[in-house]
Design a protein around this motif. Structure first.
Motif, PDB file in Angstrom:
ATOM      1  N   ASP A  50       1.077  -1.076  -0.205  1.00 27.74           N
ATOM      2  CA  ASP A  50      -0.014   0.483  -0.167  1.00 27.74           C
ATOM      3  C   ASP A  50       0.921   0.690  -0.129  1.00 27.74           C
ATOM      4  OD1 ASP A  50       0.638   0.802   2.796  1.00 27.74           O
ATOM      5  OD2 ASP A  50      -1.230   0.874   3.446  1.00 27.74           O
ATOM      6  N   SER A  51       2.640   1.197  -0.468  1.00 29.80           N
ATOM      7  CA  SER A  51       3.062   2.312  -0.247  1.00 29.80           C
ATOM      8  C   SER A  51       3.983   1.632  -1.094  1.00 29.80           C
ATOM      9  CB  SER A  51       3.500   2.846   1.098  1.00 29.80           C
ATOM     10  OG  SER A  51       3.694   1.547   1.932  1.00 29.80           O
ATOM     11  N   VAL A  52       4.922   2.822  -1.841  1.00 33.08           N
ATOM     12  CA  VAL A  52       6.069   2.778  -2.048  1.00 33.08           C
ATOM     13  C   VAL A  52       6.954   2.860  -1.171  1.00 33.08           C
ATOM     14  CG1 VAL A  52       8.318   4.112  -3.789  1.00 33.08           C
ATOM     15  CG2 VAL A  52       5.369   4.978  -4.325  1.00 33.08           C
ATOM     16  N   ARG A  53       7.035   3.115  -0.516  1.00 26.49           N
ATOM     17  CA  ARG A  53       8.351   2.926   1.031  1.00 26.49           C
ATOM     18  C   ARG A  53       8.588   1.715   1.323  1.00 26.49           C
ATOM     19  NH1 ARG A  53      13.238   3.698   2.812  1.00 26.49           N
ATOM     20  NH2 ARG A  53      13.619   3.249   4.944  1.00 26.49           N
ATOM     21  N   GLY A  54       6.838   1.225   1.417  1.00 26.76           N
ATOM     22  CA  GLY A  54       6.741  -0.903   1.519  1.00 26.76           C
ATOM     23  C   GLY A  54       7.963  -1.435   0.885  1.00 26.76           C
ATOM     24  N   VAL A  55       7.071  -1.173  -0.411  1.00 28.46           N
ATOM     25  CA  VAL A  55       7.246  -1.896  -1.939  1.00 28.46           C
ATOM     26  C   VAL A  55       9.502  -1.685  -1.624  1.00 28.46           C
ATOM     27  CG1 VAL A  55       7.709  -1.885  -4.560  1.00 28.46           C
ATOM     28  CG2 VAL A  55       6.026  -1.744  -3.523  1.00 28.46           C
ATOM     29  N   GLU A  56       9.881  -0.496  -1.532  1.00 27.11           N
ATOM     30  CA  GLU A  56      11.256  -0.265  -1.275  1.00 27.11           C
ATOM     31  C   GLU A  56      11.890  -1.489  -0.105  1.00 27.11           C
ATOM     32  OE1 GLU A  56      11.134   4.014  -2.853  1.00 27.11           O
ATOM     33  OE2 GLU A  56      11.759   3.622  -0.526  1.00 27.11           O
ATOM     34  N   LEU A  57      11.042  -1.770   0.973  1.00 27.59           N
ATOM     35  CA  LEU A  57      11.816  -1.868   2.347  1.00 27.59           C
ATOM     36  C   LEU A  57      11.267  -3.389   1.800  1.00 27.59           C
ATOM     37  CD1 LEU A  57      10.092   0.116   5.194  1.00 27.59           C
ATOM     38  CD2 LEU A  57      12.451  -0.159   4.615  1.00 27.59           C
ATOM     39  N   MET A  58      10.159  -4.113   0.825  1.00 27.47           N
ATOM     40  CA  MET A  58      10.546  -5.673   0.634  1.00 27.47           C
ATOM     41  C   MET A  58      11.301  -5.118  -0.069  1.00 27.47           C
ATOM     42  SD  MET A  58       6.218  -6.106   0.589  1.00 27.47           S
ATOM     43  CE  MET A  58       6.092  -7.558   0.673  1.00 27.47           C
ATOM     44  N   ASP A  59      11.843  -4.948  -0.608  1.00 24.57           N
ATOM     45  CA  ASP A  59      12.544  -5.348  -1.843  1.00 24.57           C
ATOM     46  C   ASP A  59      13.892  -5.869  -1.426  1.00 24.57           C
ATOM     47  OD1 ASP A  59      13.811  -6.001  -4.572  1.00 24.57           O
ATOM     48  OD2 ASP A  59      14.161  -3.757  -4.891  1.00 24.57           O
ATOM     49  N   ALA A  60      14.328  -4.493  -0.571  1.00 19.57           N
ATOM     50  CA  ALA A  60      15.719  -4.106   0.011  1.00 19.57           C
ATOM     51  C   ALA A  60      15.597  -5.895   1.168  1.00 19.57           C
ATOM     52  CB  ALA A  60      15.593  -2.987   0.711  1.00 19.57           C
ATOM     53  N   ALA A  61      14.868  -6.205   1.364  1.00 23.08           N
ATOM     54  CA  ALA A  61      14.811  -7.532   2.036  1.00 23.08           C
ATOM     55  C   ALA A  61      14.778  -8.334   1.530  1.00 23.08           C
ATOM     56  CB  ALA A  61      13.978  -7.053   3.538  1.00 23.08           C
ATOM     57  N   LEU A  62      13.815  -8.746   0.621  1.00 18.29           N
ATOM     58  CA  LEU A  62      14.656 -10.320  -0.329  1.00 18.29           C
ATOM     59  C   LEU A  62      15.451 -10.028  -0.632  1.00 18.29           C
ATOM     60  CD1 LEU A  62      10.406  -9.976  -0.629  1.00 18.29           C
ATOM     61  CD2 LEU A  62      11.507 -11.517   0.464  1.00 18.29           C
ATOM     62  N   ARG A  63      15.929  -9.243  -1.516  1.00 23.37           N
ATOM     63  CA  ARG A  63      17.565  -9.157  -2.461  1.00 23.37           C
ATOM     64  C   ARG A  63      18.232  -9.626  -0.666  1.00 23.37           C
ATOM     65  NH1 ARG A  63      18.913  -4.295  -3.890  1.00 23.37           N
ATOM     66  NH2 ARG A  63      17.078  -3.582  -3.237  1.00 23.37           N
ATOM     67  N   GLU A  64      18.741  -9.064   0.139  1.00 20.85           N
ATOM     68  CA  GLU A  64      19.471  -9.043   0.963  1.00 20.85           C
ATOM     69  C   GLU A  64      19.494 -10.654   1.558  1.00 20.85           C
ATOM     70  OE1 GLU A  64      20.970  -8.085   5.754  1.00 20.85           O
ATOM     71  OE2 GLU A  64      19.351  -6.647   4.559  1.00 20.85           O
ATOM     72  N   ALA A  65      17.908 -10.868   1.862  1.00 23.50           N
ATOM     73  CA  ALA A  65      18.035 -12.305   2.028  1.00 23.50           C
ATOM     74  C   ALA A  65      18.084 -13.989   0.537  1.00 23.50           C
ATOM     75  CB  ALA A  65      16.255 -12.894   2.099  1.00 23.50           C
ATOM     76  N   GLY A  75      -9.833   8.221   5.993  1.00 28.38           N
ATOM     77  CA  GLY A  75      -9.990   8.444   7.303  1.00 28.38           C
ATOM     78  C   GLY A  75      -9.749   6.749   7.440  1.00 28.38           C
ATOM     79  N   ALA A  76     -10.458   6.562   6.874  1.00 31.75           N
ATOM     80  CA  ALA A  76     -10.090   4.230   6.808  1.00 31.75           C
ATOM     81  C   ALA A  76      -8.706   4.178   7.574  1.00 31.75           C
ATOM     82  CB  ALA A  76     -10.630   4.421   5.604  1.00 31.75           C
ATOM     83  N   ARG A  77      -9.008   2.816   7.558  1.00 31.04           N
ATOM     84  CA  ARG A  77      -7.605   2.655   8.501  1.00 31.04           C
ATOM     85  C   ARG A  77      -6.538   2.528   6.753  1.00 31.04           C
ATOM     86  NH1 ARG A  77      -8.814  -3.356  10.417  1.00 31.04           N
ATOM     87  NH2 ARG A  77      -8.429  -3.967   8.582  1.00 31.04           N
ATOM     88  N   THR A  78      -6.016   1.105   6.591  1.00 33.59           N
ATOM     89  CA  THR A  78      -4.784   0.448   6.248  1.00 33.59           C
ATOM     90  C   THR A  78      -5.281   1.043   4.088  1.00 33.59           C
ATOM     91  OG1 THR A  78      -4.769  -1.309   5.608  1.00 33.59           O
ATOM     92  CG2 THR A  78      -3.215  -0.130   7.036  1.00 33.59           C
ATOM     93  N   GLY A  79      -3.987   1.280   3.515  1.00 33.98           N
ATOM     94  CA  GLY A  79      -4.527   1.227   2.301  1.00 33.98           C
ATOM     95  C   GLY A  79      -4.364   2.578   1.051  1.00 33.98           C
ATOM     96  N   ILE A  80      -4.444   2.462  -0.061  1.00 41.39           N
ATOM     97  CA  ILE A  80      -4.119   3.477  -0.843  1.00 41.39           C
ATOM     98  C   ILE A  80      -5.224   4.186  -0.967  1.00 41.39           C
ATOM     99  CG2 ILE A  80      -2.632   4.234  -2.902  1.00 41.39           C
ATOM    100  CD1 ILE A  80      -1.369   1.438  -2.995  1.00 41.39           C
ATOM    101  N   ARG A  81      -4.966   6.173  -1.147  1.00 41.69           N
ATOM    102  CA  ARG A  81      -6.608   6.400  -1.063  1.00 41.69           C
ATOM    103  C   ARG A  81      -6.894   6.946  -2.843  1.00 41.69           C
ATOM    104  NH1 ARG A  81      -6.587   4.390   3.548  1.00 41.69           N
ATOM    105  NH2 ARG A  81      -6.330   6.777   5.317  1.00 41.69           N
ATOM    106  N   THR A  82      -6.231   6.868  -3.758  1.00 43.40           N
ATOM    107  CA  THR A  82      -6.387   7.007  -4.580  1.00 43.40           C
ATOM    108  C   THR A  82      -6.442   6.199  -5.618  1.00 43.40           C
ATOM    109  OG1 THR A  82      -5.057   8.517  -5.573  1.00 43.40           O
ATOM    110  CG2 THR A  82      -6.100   9.627  -3.886  1.00 43.40           C
ATOM    111  N   GLU A  83      -6.583   6.258  -7.070  1.00 44.81           N
ATOM    112  CA  GLU A  83      -6.495   5.262  -7.538  1.00 44.81           C
ATOM    113  C   GLU A  83      -5.197   6.059  -9.106  1.00 44.81           C
ATOM    114  OE1 GLU A  83     -10.833   4.076  -7.119  1.00 44.81           O
ATOM    115  OE2 GLU A  83      -9.295   6.368  -7.187  1.00 44.81           O
TER     116      GLU A  83
END
Length: 429
Positions: free
Chosen positions: A154-169, A186-194
């Motif tokens: 749900d975020s570019v930053r999240g994608v970056e963190l996932m990618d870095a951890a998986l590459r390191e692994a 005002g909702a919980r998680t998730g991207i707000r716009t298309e």
């Protein structure tokens, strides 16, 4: 999807010894295995169980499993019930036997539990940015080519963190992900716009460690939800899937995943998912309702979509917490020996339903009783004038909110309508 390993792991639970860890169970069962105790088919009321004791209705459990199996099949939905509700592998096994595609998780710890019990298809309805969890996940995927795993992004930053951890692994298999569309401001998680969803999808495509396989979200977080607002959001979700498909974002995948569905709006999910236009590849329409397995006597009794579509089925409350009257200090007041450590209380107070007399073992409706508050180990009960209630009587309580009922009990008796205990459900909170 179950495996021989899952069957063996669940069967092994019956070999666990009964001891002080499991509240409510008969003290004279100490040292028996769970399987041996189940084989004795003791009575919940006369078999030595101590109060408070939570029980699940054998008949209601089976009814609910069949009801959602039929509903999902009738609407062409795959079903991955949310396992956080019960965290009970025995119930997962039964859900899978009743047609579930897989089991949904909320956090990596739950994924580890599922894998310990051989679950082969897991949908993680959350973004994972924990490097330690991602290292474990990469190893799990690499070790088992048949393990199907899908998670939110749900975020570019999240994608970056996932990618870095998986590459390191040194991950060899890409992790399948779905873009999470949020329910709105005002909702919980998730991207707000298309447009932001497209940006996150671009970030996924730029990695070699993640693979975009669909879109998902949770309609229960739509602000001020009603049928119109929920359906409008669900149409945004399906339109996003169609737009991504038209843009070629799902190249190389065998099927597109479109997922939603809590326990309050699965009728809306079924309606809108049925409208999904034909895409370039098959679509896995994945429903994730979890509370159905036990249902309840409060929150979900009022919210279940079967209230709106009774012709399509119904759910039965499976929980009953039995507590004992331990004090009648005033004419209008009683105290039971069950409290916050035993009963869900985050949404509604427990509901007195039955009284079982300590004098003659007769059972009658709990008319005139109401739980007004809970202490750690006591329920505060008001008693109407003329109500027959004595110290020692058992009171059967209906509970609201399955997720915060299961988590207070490690081993839960499954009782038939006459009180015969036929099984014990082990939870892993």
């Amino acid at each position: 999807m179950a495996t021989d390993h899952s069957d063996q792991a669940v069967a092994a639970l019956a070999r666990e010894r009964v001891d002080h860890r499991f509240k409510g169970l008969p003290p004279n069962a100490e040292g028996l295995t769970v399987g041996e105790l189940a084989a004795e088919r003791r009575s919940l009321f006369t078999g030595g169980f101590t109060t408070p004791v939570l029980a699940l209705s054998a008949e209601a459990l089976e009814h609910n499993l069949v009801a959602m199996e039929r509903y999902s099949a009738a609407h062409g939905l795959a079903f991955a019930p949310h396992g956080k509700t019960s965290l009970a592998p025995q119930l997962f096994e039964r859900q899978l036997a009743h047609g579930a595609w897989g089991i949904t998780a909320a956090v990596p710890t739950q994924v580890r539990i599922y894998r310990a019990f051989g679950i082969q298809r897991i949908f993680l309805a959350n973004e994972v940015v924990d490097a330690a969890a991602l290292r474990w996940l990469a190893a799990e995927l690499d070790a088992d080519p048949d393990f199907r795993f899908i998670a939110y992004v749900d975020s570019v930053r999240g994608v970056e963190l996932m990618d870095a951890a998986l590459r390191e692994a040194g991950a060899r298999r890409p992790v399948d992900v779905v873009v999470e569309l949020g329910g709105g401001e005002g909702a919980r998680t998730g991207i707000r716009t298309e447009p932001e969803c497209a940006t996150v999808a671009d970030a996924v495509a730029a990695t070699g460690t993640l693979r975009l396989v669909g879109v998902a979200g949770y309609e229960g977080e739509v602000p001020k939800p009603d049928g119109e607002r929920v359906r409008a959001w669900l149409r945004r979700l399906t339109a996003l899937a169609a737009d991504f498909d038209a843009a070629g974002r799902f190249e190389g995948v065998d099927e597109v995943v479109v997922s939603a569905g809590g326990s309050a709006w699965f009728d809306a999910v079924a309606d809108v998912f049925a409208e999904l236009p034909t895409l370039s590849r098959p679509v896995l329409k994945l429903l994730r309702s979890g509370a159905y397995v036990s249902h309840d006597d409060g929150h979900y009794r009022h919210l279940t979509p079967f209230n709106r579509v009774p012709e399509e089925g119904e759910l039965h409350p499976a929980f009953r917490l039995w507590a004992q009257v331990v004090s009648r200090p005033e004419p209008g007041q009683a105290f039971l020996n069950a409290g916050k450590r035993d009963a869900a209380y985050d949404l509604d107070m427990p509901e007195p339903q039955l009284i079982r007399s300590a004098r003659d073992a007769t059972t009658r409706p709990a008319t005139g009783l109401a739980v007004t508050a809970l202490s750690d180990q006591h329920a505060w009960v008001t008693v109407a004038d003329g109500t027959d209630l004595e110290v020692g009587d058992w009171v059967g309580l209906g509970l609201s909110h399955p997720c915060t009922s299961f988590d207070k009990w490690q081993l839960i008796p499954v009782a038939e309508a006459d009180g015969t205990v036929t099984d014990y459900i082990r939870t892993f909170f």
